[in-house]
Scaffold this active site. Structure first.
Site, PDB file in Angstrom:
ATOM      1  CD  GLU A 170      69.386  80.088 -54.427  1.00 48.61           C
ATOM      2  OE1 GLU A 170      68.832  81.000 -55.061  1.00 48.61           O
ATOM      3  OE2 GLU A 170      69.579  78.948 -54.914  1.00 48.61           O
ATOM      4  CB  SER A 195      68.366  69.071 -59.046  1.00 49.61           C
ATOM      5  OG  SER A 195      69.420  69.881 -58.554  1.00 49.61           O
ATOM      6  CD  GLU A 197      62.806  75.223 -53.565  1.00 50.78           C
ATOM      7  OE1 GLU A 197      62.726  75.010 -54.775  1.00 50.78           O
ATOM      8  OE2 GLU A 197      63.325  76.235 -53.088  1.00 50.78           O
ATOM      9  CE  LYS A 240      67.229  79.189 -57.785  1.00 49.20           C
ATOM     10  NZ  LYS A 240      68.077  78.155 -57.202  1.00 49.20           N
ATOM     11  N   GLY A 271      70.201  73.355 -57.043  1.00 53.88           N
ATOM     12  CA  GLY A 271      71.300  73.774 -57.915  1.00 53.88           C
ATOM     13  C   GLY A 271      72.477  72.819 -57.902  1.00 53.88           C
ATOM     14  CG  ASN A 324      63.529  80.982 -58.021  1.00 51.90           C
ATOM     15  OD1 ASN A 324      63.723  82.144 -58.402  1.00 51.90           O
ATOM     16  ND2 ASN A 324      64.040  80.503 -56.896  1.00 51.90           N
ATOM     17  CG  HIS A 340      64.764  80.262 -52.640  1.00 53.71           C
ATOM     18  ND1 HIS A 340      66.116  80.042 -52.590  1.00 53.71           N
ATOM     19  CD2 HIS A 340      64.274  79.425 -53.578  1.00 53.71           C
ATOM     20  CE1 HIS A 340      66.426  79.116 -53.491  1.00 53.71           C
ATOM     21  NE2 HIS A 340      65.327  78.729 -54.100  1.00 53.71           N
TER      22      HIS A 340
END
Ligand code: PGA
Length: 252
Positions: A94, A210, A164, A8, A170, A6, A92
């Site tokens: 985010e 991560s 996730e 991003k 991150g 991904n 996701h």
């Protein structure tokens, strides 16, 4: 085994094409492992041109639930298909946290992907507070329930689920292999109850948060971990390639 990157909101056209060329090389003899990259929308076509004819697939990072129309700034399923996408990330964390996507929005996007022959990579996972409160299973069950309401799957390869944990994305903090396995087993069981044993066994459940070359092998070797959704480490061809190598080794 599926290893997905991904990207991003990173790279630009020249660097995305260079990264894609590196991934193409790493994946060239990745026996038994599917490789997918999800670049930003405007770079999809340029990346697809590099990857066409290789065994690396291309996906979007989200999609709009409607077919077309007055939705300034949005991208449709058909647009993604027309630039070579086979997959699309949906829900996701985010998108949920920064752009206000609700479970209902995620559901509409999953349905739109399935209706248009795109494989949704459905992301679920708890926040740190939810894990501290011990509600991670409840949270993930609810996210799956709402996202997959009414969904009919012909086969396990129609959808990918990505677990996730939000606190691991991150942050450099990774779920332990035991934590990942326990949540993956829980998701697998949920999928069995919702669909069939056979179908649930065929659904790829990815771990994301991560994942790096140094911890990939441990995570990927867990029984119910069928691959990874990788952010930061997918932006360096050598790191992503190293993770692909671990997957190939385990798949062999
Ligand atoms: P990360 O991102 O690997 O940088 O933690 C994972 C993701 O957001 O899919």
């Amino acid at each position: 085994m599926l290893i997905a990157g991904n990207w991003k909101m990173n790279t630009d056209l020249p660097s995305a094409r260079a990264l894609a060329a590196g991934v193409r090389e790493s994946a060239a003899d990745a026996e038994g492992v599917e490789v997918l990259v999800c670049p930003p929308f405007v770079l999809l076509d340029g990346v697809y041109q590099i990857l066409q004819g290789s065994n690396v697939k291309v996906g979007g990072q989200t999609l709009h639930p409607e077919d077309e129309g007055a939705f300034t700034g949005e991208v449709s399923a058909q647009m993604l298909r027309s630039v070579g996408c086979s997959h699309v990330i949906v829900g996701h964390s985010e998108r949920r946290a920064l752009f206000g996507e609700t479970d209902e929005d995620v559901h509409a996007r999953v349905r739109q992907a399935l209706d248009n022959d795109l494989v949704p990579v459905l992301c679920v996972g708890e926040t740190l507070d939810q894990r501290r409160g011990g509600t991670q299973q409840k949270v993930v069950a609810e996210q799956l329930e709402k996202a997959l309401e009414g969904a009919e799957l012909a086969s396990g390869s129609d959808i990918v689920v990505a677990y996730e944990p939000v606190w691991a994305i991150g942050t450099g903090e990774t779920a332990t292999p035991e934590q990942a396995q326990s949540m993956h087993a829980f998701a697998r069981k949920w999928l069995k109850d919702r669909f069939t044993d056979e179908l649930a066994a065929d659904i790829c459940i990815l771990y994301g948060g991560s994942m790096k070359p140094h911890n990939a092998e441990e995570l990927l070797s867990q029984d119910d971990v069928d691959g990874g959704l990788i952010g930061g480490a997918s932006l360096k061809a050598s790191d992503f390639g190293a993770i692909i190598e671990h997957a190939v080794h385990l798949a062999g």
